[in-house]
Motif scaffolding. Structure first.
Motif, PDB file in Angstrom:
ATOM      1  N   GLU A   5      35.023  45.370  34.182  1.00  0.00           N
ATOM      2  CA  GLU A   5      34.019  44.412  33.722  1.00  0.00           C
ATOM      3  C   GLU A   5      34.680  43.218  33.051  1.00  0.00           C
ATOM      4  O   GLU A   5      34.211  42.081  33.171  1.00  0.00           O
ATOM      5  N   LYS A  13      35.785  40.851  35.602  1.00  0.00           N
ATOM      6  CA  LYS A  13      34.673  40.063  36.137  1.00  0.00           C
ATOM      7  C   LYS A  13      34.330  38.901  35.217  1.00  0.00           C
ATOM      8  O   LYS A  13      34.036  37.786  35.674  1.00  0.00           O
ATOM      9  N   LEU A  14      34.373  39.150  33.910  1.00  0.00           N
ATOM     10  CA  LEU A  14      34.101  38.081  32.959  1.00  0.00           C
ATOM     11  C   LEU A  14      35.161  36.990  33.038  1.00  0.00           C
ATOM     12  O   LEU A  14      34.855  35.793  32.959  1.00  0.00           O
ATOM     13  N   GLN A  15      36.398  37.375  33.198  1.00  0.00           N
ATOM     14  CA  GLN A  15      37.474  36.397  33.326  1.00  0.00           C
ATOM     15  C   GLN A  15      37.321  35.571  34.597  1.00  0.00           C
ATOM     16  O   GLN A  15      37.579  34.368  34.606  1.00  0.00           O
ATOM     17  N   GLN A  49      34.623  33.071  33.981  1.00  0.00           N
ATOM     18  CA  GLN A  49      35.144  31.985  33.171  1.00  0.00           C
ATOM     19  C   GLN A  49      35.999  31.043  34.005  1.00  0.00           C
ATOM     20  O   GLN A  49      35.959  29.830  33.840  1.00  0.00           O
TER      21      GLN A  49
END
Length: 359
Positions: A108, A111-113, A116
């Motif tokens: 997860e 995925k956030l990176q 961004q």
């Protein structure tokens, strides 16, 4: 601006613009002159500036291993925004497979990176917002972006809000020269007006005053004038000589009251419903008629198809209040009324600048 015309660097911190991200037009960023005292500091209308906030359309881009260089156009000019890549851009490892039995925090996080990364990589025609210090490199003005991201603005709502806010900042702040020298020499006077304003605010709040005339509150400021007129015994002779042609205590008191009332009007705390020789001031928060008028306008206009979805814009409400109630209502006074109604759960803010009735 020559070094002699620049205010001393020790006084720059007195200007609030110096500590803020200045929202200047790009054409002004390209023209502001660099300080001769401290490199990297620029002056716009005597305001010291070193960090800015820009919003515009990407018109060209260059990518290097360590940074992106975007050309940002806000309609007045184009400036380079140097946007550095952080360590996340160098992490090319594939994310671990997600476990079928539960939540995988590492996957997860990857995925956030990636999300961004997508927000920081723009194409020509997209909208970029960048914040950071202004620099001059190779005789070319640039913004060294410490923060930057892509603005998802399909209906141009963000850009319209920006175009409405920036001219107001120019009128109220940037286009008014900040007189550092004058403020430094007139500190006691400025401080006295501030103290007088607080005294009037406390009185209006404590006594729940709805309306008043200047002579009703004149005596409240008397101690400030008396304390100012007191001098040390050694200076008495000089004070008597200097005060022969100076204003009397009564004149000082009336001038102090006038300046304090003007500050309260600028803040929206009081207003004059009708400007006449009878100087009657209404206290914004305690004026029930004004609260009812604003509430009725929002209730009626929220039913219209134009405002049914998002509510009434604050500028529409302001125009309606000026037409139906008083032409002297300021935007600051209206915002104070809306805040009061919202605290009372009479209205709710559908967005930063739209209001509708609480249902």
């Amino acid at each position: 601006m020559s070094q002699e015309d620049e205010p001393p660097s020790t006084l720059w911190g007195l200007d609030p613009v110096f500590s803020a991200f200045a929202r200047l037009y790009i054409k002004d960023l390209l023209q502001i002159q660099e300080s001769r005292q401290v490199p990297g500091i620029y002056f716009y209308n005597s305001h010291p500036i070193y960090k800015v906030d820009v919003l515009g359309t990407v018109v060209y881009k260059r990518e290097r291993d360590d940074f992106f260089c975007y050309g940002v156009d806000d309609g007045t000019g184009v400036i380079n925004c140097l946007c550095w890549k952080n360590e996340k851009w160098r992490q090319t490892d594939d994310p671990p497979e997600r476990s079928e039995t539960g939540f995988n925090p590492i996957a997860e996080l990857k995925k956030l990176q990636e999300a961004q990364r997508r927000c920081s990589q723009l194409e020509i025609g997209e909208t970029l917002r960048a914040r950071g210090p202004v620099k001059t490199s190779r005789q070319q003005r640039e913004v060294m972006a410490s923060t930057f991201y892509k603005v998802n603005d399909p209906v141009m709502a963000e850009q319209i809000a920006w175009m409405m806010e920036v001219p107001e900042l120019y009128r109220k702040c940037y286009d008014k020269p900040f007189q550092l020298q004058a403020n430094a020499t007139s500190g006691p006077t400025v401080g006295r007006v501030t103290r007088a304003t607080h005294i009037l605010k406390d009185f209006l709040k404590e006594k729940t005053v709805t309306k008043f005339r200047p002579y009703d509150v004149l005596e409240l400021l008397q101690p400030l004038v008396c304390s100012q007129s007191q001098t040390k015994p050694g200076d008495q002779g000089q004070q008597n000589d200097a005060s022969v042609a100076g204003p009397s205590a009564g004149q000082q008191l009336r001038q102090l009251l006038k300046e304090s009332l003007q500050v309260l009007q600028d803040q929206g705390a009081v207003y004059r419903k009708v400007k006449s020789q009878d100087e009657l001031y209404h206290v914004t928060e305690h004026d029930k008629d004004l609260l009812i008028a604003v509430k009725d306008i929002i209730r009626e206009d929220s039913k219209r198809e134009k405002y049914a979805e998002k509510g009434c814009h604050v500028l529409h409400i302001l125009s309606a209040v000026r037409q139906r109630y008083s032409p002297n209502i300021s935007k600051e006074a209206l915002e104070l009324v809306l805040k009061t109604l919202e605290c009372n759960s009479d209205v709710i803010s559908a967005s930063n600048s739209h209001y509708t009735m609480f249902s």
